[in-house]
Motif scaffolding. Structure first.
Motif, PDB file in Angstrom:
ATOM      1  N   GLY A 208       7.052   9.599   8.367  1.00  0.00           N
ATOM      2  CA  GLY A 208       7.332   8.187   8.404  1.00  0.00           C
ATOM      3  C   GLY A 208       6.154   7.583   7.331  1.00  0.00           C
TER       4      GLY A 208
ATOM      5  N   GLY B 119      -4.353   5.649  -0.844  1.00  0.00           N
ATOM      6  CA  GLY B 119      -5.847   4.683  -1.005  1.00  0.00           C
ATOM      7  C   GLY B 119      -6.590   3.763  -1.704  1.00  0.00           C
TER       8      GLY B 119
ATOM      9  N   LYS C 104      -1.866  17.280  -1.881  1.00  0.00           N
ATOM     10  CA  LYS C 104      -3.065  18.027   0.143  1.00  0.00           C
ATOM     11  C   LYS C 104      -2.528  18.595   0.947  1.00  0.00           C
ATOM     12  CE  LYS C 104      -3.646  12.918  -0.186  1.00  0.00           C
ATOM     13  NZ  LYS C 104      -5.224  12.533   0.261  1.00  0.00           N
TER      14      LYS C 104
ATOM     15  N   LYS D   3       0.514  -1.181  -0.175  1.00  0.00           N
ATOM     16  CA  LYS D   3      -0.176   0.342   0.069  1.00  0.00           C
ATOM     17  C   LYS D   3       0.796   1.543  -0.014  1.00  0.00           C
ATOM     18  CE  LYS D   3      -3.218   2.669   2.894  1.00  0.00           C
ATOM     19  NZ  LYS D   3      -4.250   2.700   4.520  1.00  0.00           N
TER      20      LYS D   3
ATOM     21  N   ASP E 189       3.355   4.702   9.065  1.00  0.00           N
ATOM     22  CA  ASP E 189       3.202   3.693  10.086  1.00  0.00           C
ATOM     23  C   ASP E 189       1.136   3.333  10.613  1.00  0.00           C
ATOM     24  OD1 ASP E 189       2.639   2.823  12.910  1.00  0.00           O
ATOM     25  OD2 ASP E 189       4.458   4.130  13.309  1.00  0.00           O
TER      26      ASP E 189
ATOM     27  N   LEU F 142      -9.863   9.023   2.271  1.00  0.00           N
ATOM     28  CA  LEU F 142     -10.256   8.380   2.890  1.00  0.00           C
ATOM     29  C   LEU F 142     -10.253   8.663   4.426  1.00  0.00           C
ATOM     30  CD1 LEU F 142      -9.135   5.382   1.554  1.00  0.00           C
ATOM     31  CD2 LEU F 142     -11.257   6.042   1.497  1.00  0.00           C
TER      32      LEU F 142
ATOM     33  N   TYR G 282     -12.345   7.857   7.991  1.00  0.00           N
ATOM     34  CA  TYR G 282     -11.662   6.947   9.141  1.00  0.00           C
ATOM     35  C   TYR G 282     -12.079   7.892  10.147  1.00  0.00           C
ATOM     36  CZ  TYR G 282      -9.263   4.498   5.648  1.00  0.00           C
ATOM     37  OH  TYR G 282      -8.904   3.508   4.447  1.00  0.00           O
TER      38      TYR G 282
ATOM     39  N   ARG H 264      -0.218  11.991   2.691  1.00  0.00           N
ATOM     40  CA  ARG H 264       1.039  11.998   1.347  1.00  0.00           C
ATOM     41  C   ARG H 264       1.359  13.539   2.267  1.00  0.00           C
ATOM     42  NH1 ARG H 264       0.171  11.990  -3.074  1.00  0.00           N
ATOM     43  NH2 ARG H 264      -1.886  11.538  -3.221  1.00  0.00           N
TER      44      ARG H 264
ATOM     45  N   ASP I 219      -6.297   0.715  -0.661  1.00  0.00           N
ATOM     46  CA  ASP I 219      -7.335   0.550   0.546  1.00  0.00           C
ATOM     47  C   ASP I 219      -8.984  -0.431  -0.262  1.00  0.00           C
ATOM     48  OD1 ASP I 219      -6.248   0.760   3.251  1.00  0.00           O
ATOM     49  OD2 ASP I 219      -6.466   2.859   2.627  1.00  0.00           O
TER      50      ASP I 219
HETATM   51  P1  ADP Z   1      -3.983   9.450  -1.461  1.00  0.00           P
HETATM   52  O1  ADP Z   1      -4.312   7.646  -1.546  1.00  0.00           O
HETATM   53  O2  ADP Z   1      -4.323  10.667  -2.375  1.00  0.00           O
HETATM   54  O3  ADP Z   1      -3.131   9.226  -0.447  1.00  0.00           O
HETATM   55  P2  ADP Z   1      -6.737   8.627   0.915  1.00  0.00           P
HETATM   56  O4  ADP Z   1      -7.038   9.813   1.815  1.00  0.00           O
HETATM   57  O5  ADP Z   1      -7.351   8.068  -0.040  1.00  0.00           O
HETATM   58  O6  ADP Z   1      -5.117   9.698  -0.153  1.00  0.00           O
HETATM   59  O7  ADP Z   1      -5.997   7.636   0.852  1.00  0.00           O
HETATM   60  C1  ADP Z   1      -4.727   7.177   2.060  1.00  0.00           C
HETATM   61  C2  ADP Z   1      -4.380   6.172   2.720  1.00  0.00           C
HETATM   62  O8  ADP Z   1      -2.973   6.319   3.322  1.00  0.00           O
HETATM   63  C3  ADP Z   1      -5.237   5.956   3.595  1.00  0.00           C
HETATM   64  O9  ADP Z   1      -5.810   5.034   3.911  1.00  0.00           O
HETATM   65  C4  ADP Z   1      -4.151   6.773   5.295  1.00  0.00           C
HETATM   66  O10 ADP Z   1      -5.019   6.722   6.954  1.00  0.00           O
HETATM   67  C5  ADP Z   1      -3.020   6.306   4.957  1.00  0.00           C
HETATM   68  N1  ADP Z   1      -1.761   6.798   4.769  1.00  0.00           N
HETATM   69  C6  ADP Z   1      -1.541   8.167   4.443  1.00  0.00           C
HETATM   70  N2  ADP Z   1      -0.332   8.732   4.788  1.00  0.00           N
HETATM   71  C7  ADP Z   1       0.224   7.698   5.411  1.00  0.00           C
HETATM   72  C8  ADP Z   1       1.751   7.307   7.123  1.00  0.00           C
HETATM   73  N3  ADP Z   1       2.220   8.051   7.089  1.00  0.00           N
HETATM   74  N4  ADP Z   1       1.024   6.996   8.022  1.00  0.00           N
HETATM   75  C9  ADP Z   1       0.518   5.600   7.634  1.00  0.00           C
HETATM   76  N5  ADP Z   1      -0.707   5.726   7.246  1.00  0.00           N
HETATM   77  C10 ADP Z   1      -0.926   6.824   5.692  1.00  0.00           C
END
Ligand code: ADP
Length: 481
Positions: free
Chosen positions: A354, A19, A305, A16, A356, A381, A385, A300, A22
């Motif tokens: 990072g 999103g 963002k 992963k 996590d 997403l 949550y 990210r 997921d």
């Molecule tokens: P995108 O796909 O554009 O990055 P989304 O909100 O659709 O944004 O999905 C991001 C996913 O990645 C979510 O599940 C979010 O919790 C997870 N995520 C993003 N950054 C981190 C991080 N640094 N550590 C853990 N999970 C992250």
């Protein structure tokens, strides 16, 4: 049962970066109750091959765009997987798209063309024991599937292409054509040609039977130049085939009542347990343990963002009595500015650079609000949550953020339907006003709690959206588009 081949470059819980994983990991699980059986084709990255057990070899290619490859079949976490084991393309020490120094692999075009070609072969009946009724490709990495399908057979099965983010298009110089195994006629304005280059996403948009994107608002937005990012003309041309279906979340992975990653489980009727998560989060980030409002970011760290807008607001937020914790990785300059802000505000701002997964759950469970100041957001997403975890989303009014959060304006507050704070002016000032509004809502605990409960009641599961995908599969198969 209708059979669908889903083609994706990442899938939760195996691999992963965002999103897309997921969605690809959760949608098949819910589709089953709508009469759809999905097999998911993914690349055989090291993380995938080491996680699966008892893979069965079901198809071999002597030469898949210049390399031998095998398709392995395995079940994992409720998913039926087809894994494209092409070691020279996918068994590498870095991430799925970037090498260990953070640079794109120079052969990404060929790697994902190989994934798409394997998908098209499976869609034309290459497996002895299974043939899909519909091919569902995700993003540019899988977009060539329907292009290959067009040239492999006179009677291709119907296909769906889902755009998770139109900013990523898979654009290459025409030199790549010779390596794709496609006829030169594919390099025309109706297929792959894009201002003299080759665009994988454009090829998919032109050849897929139906196109979806991940929210109704984003489906409208990408017809315009700002959001369409050069593909607005193609999107408009194919508008009749385009629809927006909002993402859901996996309600088992994201359930505050059972979540193993958080300090204390809670629910809408037992909100008190939330406070222990706030303490645990403050301890994790070594910031003050007190009742002042705690904002978080899980993202990210990129221009998309709006993280620069947040950085410009940190001093003001702290000055107004707020605290902030950030979990993310991305642009080095943004990472540096956040680390600086934490150093400027000891006890009030914490930053973890990072990725996590476990901490991301505690962030949602322990923060009072999550800030998502995206310049564009196909679905998003983290606000979903947040809704489920009683964490108030503070979001720009764009894409999926627009479709899933109900702004706390006067009417929504008195009708008790508000679930978050939205703002339209995407600027430092716009975010400042939104944060001030949030702080003022926080100072009225009854109002705040009512918003939390309302959010926790929102249906953010896949059920409704999976029904829409199932209907689309049925519709394109019976009628075509
Ligand atoms: P995108 O796909 O554009 O990055 P989304 O909100 O659709 O944004 O999905 C991001 C996913 O990645 C979510 O599940 C979010 O919790 C997870 N995520 C993003 N950054 C981190 C991080 N640094 N550590 C853990 N999970 C992250």
């Amino acid at each position: 049962m209708k059979q669908v081949l889903s083609v994706t470059s990442e899938v939760y819980p195996l691999i992963k970066t965002g999103g897309l994983a997921d969605v690809a990991g959760a949608l098949p699980l819910t589709l089953e109750s709508h009469g759809i059986r999905t097999k998911t084709l993914i690349p055989g990255y090291p993380a995938v091959l080491s996680a699966i057990s008892k893979p069965k070899s079901v198809l071999h290619f002597d030469d898949l765009l210049g390399t031998p490859a095998t398709v392995l079949e395995a079940n994992h976490a409720g998913l039926e997987l087809l894994i494209l084991d092409a070691p020279s393309y996918f068994q590498r020490p870095g991430g799925p798209y970037l090498d260990h120094t953070g640079r794109d692999y120079s052969d990404n075009g060929k790697r994902f063309a190989a994934l798409s070609l394997a998908a098209a072969r499976i869609a034309t009946g290459a497996l002895d024991h299974w043939k899909p009724d519909v091919l569902h490709a995700h993003d540019w990495q899988a977009a060539l599937s329907s292009v290959y399908l067009k040239y492999l057979t006179d009677k291709p099965i119907p296909s769906v292409l889902t755009i998770h983010n139109i900013a990523f298009q898979g654009q290459y110089s025409p030199a790549i054509l010779a390596e794709l195994g496609l006829p030169s006629s594919a390099f025309d304005v109706d297929t792959l040609e894009y201002y003299g280059d080759v665009s994988f996403l454009k090829g998919g948009l032109q050849t897929a039977t139906a196109i979806t994107t991940v929210s109704p608002s984003y489906a409208e937005e990408i017809r315009t130049a700002y959001f369409g990012m050069g593909l607005e003309g193609v999107i408009t041309h194919r508008a009749n085939a385009l629809s927006g279906i909002v993402n859901g979340i996996d309600p088992e992975t994201w359930d505050p009542a059972t979540d193993k990653h958080i300090a204390s489980n809670f629910s809408a009727t037992k909100l008190k347990g939330r406070a222990l998560n706030k303490r645990a989060l403050e301890r994790h980030f070594k910031i003050n343990e007190d009742d002042s409002p705690l904002f978080c970011v899980v993202s990210r760290l990129t221009w998309q963002k709006g993280i620069d807008l947040l950085i410009e607001n940190i001093d003001n937020l702290v000055g107004m009595g707020g605290k902030l914790v950030v979990l993310g990785a991305g642009d080095v300059a943004l990472e540096g500015a956040l680390i600086h802000a934490a150093a400027r505000h000891p006890g009030r701002v914490g930053v973890s650079i990072g990725y996590d997964e476990a901490l991301s759950h505690l962030m949602q469970a322990g923060s009072d609000a999550i800030v998502i100041p995206s310049r564009f957001e196909p679905c998003g997403l983290t606000q979903l949550y947040a809704l489920r975890y009683g964490c108030i989303p503070v979001v720009t009014r764009t894409g999926g953020l627009n479709d899933t959060v109900i702004d706390a304006n006067h009417a929504a507050i008195s009708a008790k339907v508000a679930t978050g704070v939205q703002f339209s002016q995407i600027s430092v000032e716009g975010l400042r006003i939104a944060l001030n509004r949030t702080l003022s809502l926080y100072s009225t605990p009854d109002q705040w709690q009512s918003m939390q409960k309302q959010g926790m009641k929102s249906d953010v599961s896949w059920n409704k959206s999976a029904g829409l995908y199932a209907a689309l599969y049925n519709q394109i198969e019976s009628k075509g588009i």
